[in-house]
Design an enzyme around this catalytic site. Structure first.
Site, PDB file in Angstrom:
ATOM      1  N   LEU A  65     -63.590  25.308 154.264  1.00  0.00           N
ATOM      2  CA  LEU A  65     -63.110  24.752 155.764  1.00  0.00           C
ATOM      3  C   LEU A  65     -61.891  25.924 156.231  1.00  0.00           C
ATOM      4  CD1 LEU A  65     -61.495  21.900 156.746  1.00  0.00           C
ATOM      5  CD2 LEU A  65     -59.055  22.763 153.782  1.00  0.00           C
ATOM      6  N   GLU A 113     -68.604  22.682 147.925  1.00  0.00           N
ATOM      7  CA  GLU A 113     -68.482  21.171 148.440  1.00  0.00           C
ATOM      8  C   GLU A 113     -69.896  21.117 149.285  1.00  0.00           C
ATOM      9  OE1 GLU A 113     -64.425  21.040 149.296  1.00  0.00           O
ATOM     10  OE2 GLU A 113     -64.333  19.297 148.555  1.00  0.00           O
ATOM     11  N   GLU A 133     -59.009  26.836 146.003  1.00  0.00           N
ATOM     12  CA  GLU A 133     -58.368  25.769 146.459  1.00  0.00           C
ATOM     13  C   GLU A 133     -56.248  25.763 145.689  1.00  0.00           C
ATOM     14  OE1 GLU A 133     -61.364  24.875 146.187  1.00  0.00           O
ATOM     15  OE2 GLU A 133     -61.701  24.069 147.288  1.00  0.00           O
ATOM     16  N   GLY A 141     -61.774  18.951 149.480  1.00  0.00           N
ATOM     17  CA  GLY A 141     -61.386  17.408 149.850  1.00  0.00           C
ATOM     18  C   GLY A 141     -63.002  17.639 150.326  1.00  0.00           C
TER      19      GLY A 141
END
Ligand code: 1HE
Length: 261
Positions: A65, A113, A133, A141
């Site tokens: 992210l 992910e 994380e 997420g």
């Protein structure tokens, strides 16, 4: 400013689409615009290719992210962003063609992910996997709590998240996180070869493998066996299956190779 055209490169090589994550200066960290560019490339690949490879430009597959963009997001925007990742990655996991990830360097957080949403993961010896994380004060997420947990097991995923444990390619392989480990620099070649191989399969069978296996894994044994019979019978009805079975019986098809021969 990165534009969506430059964030992801796309090339059709025969039947195989090559999708390149292209933000190497930020280690291919995924922003909102980036996830849309991945979506567009994935849709295009499904419309014209028979298999696809996702790789990272630069040394790293993906640093997850975009933390700079994320840190500015109000709560509901963060929820919608996570749901968008789910939709885009679901289009990879349960789409119409198989995807291979060619992993070099970091496959971290959302990068892991993304890798977990493809059907086959190839890592070279520079690859490493982490879920930082816990350190960042956030949570997976992009589907990791489902896909990574099923790939390597929830306790191992919990270990990675709680302790910051970083896996080398060989350790990720031992845990089932990747299917192939190759020498440094060889991930792309191996991934393309696997994609080319899968592109020669019957399209309906590839579709059934991609879509039936994860669904059957979510079913009871009894429901799974019933669903399997339905999918198997449907596959046999295709012209492709009839042609391929006839070719085998007429000794025109390639035999299974004995690796010990
Ligand atoms: C980034 C990001 C990022 C790098 N968001 N900007 N992911 C992480 O916690 C991983 C964070 N990244 C790293 O630990 C390292 O960058 C790497 C191990 C991946 C690579 O290290 P290195 O030494 O090659 O690069 P670097 O110097 O750390 O980073 C180069 C630049 O990329 C730098 O920006 P610059 O402007 O100072 O040059 C970094 O700030 C930037 N960068 N990673 C934003 N992730 C859907 S939920 C998923 C939840 C998560 O993914 S959490 C995990 C997030």
């Amino acid at each position: 400013m990165d534009t969506s055209e430059t964030l992801v490169t796309y090339e059709l090589q025969g039947n195989v689409a090559l999708i390149g994550l292209n933000r190497p200066a930020k280690r291919n960290a995924i922003s909102d615009r980036f996830v849309e560019a991945i979506h567009d490339a994935v849709q295009r690949a499904q419309s014209e290719a028979k298999a696809a490879v996702i790789f990272g430009h630069g040394k790293h597959f993906c640093a997850g992210l975009d933390l700079a963009e994320h840190s500015e997001k109000p709560l509901f925007e963060a929820v919608k962003g996570s749901r968008r990742w789910h939709a885009v990655f679901d289009g990879i996991e349960r789409g119409t063609i198989p995807f291979v990830a060619a992993i070099t360097g970091a496959a971290v957080g959302g990068g892991f992910e993304l890798a977990a949403s493809v059907q086959i993961r190839v890592a070279d010896e520079t690859a490493f996997f982490a879920l930082p994380e816990g350190q960042r004060g956030i949570f997976v997420g992009g589907g990791g709590s489902v896909r990574i947990a099923r790939l390597i097991g929830a306790p191992r995923m919990g270990d990675m998240m709680l302790t910051g444990r970083v896996l080398k390619a060989s350790e990720a392989e031992a845990w089932g996180g990747v299917s192939y480990v190759v020498p440094e620099g060889a991930a792309m070649e191996k991934a393309v070869a696997l994609a080319q191989q899968m592109a020669t399969n019957a399209e309906f069978t590839n579709y059934a493998i991609i879509n039936a296996l994860p669904r059957i894994a979510d079913m009871s044994s009894e429901d799974g066996l019933f669903a399997e019979s339905m999918v198997a019978s449907l596959a046999t009805m295709t012209d492709d299956a009839k042609d391929r079975l006839r070719a085998f019986l007429e000794k025109r098809a390639v035999k299974v190779q004995d690796p010990n021969a």
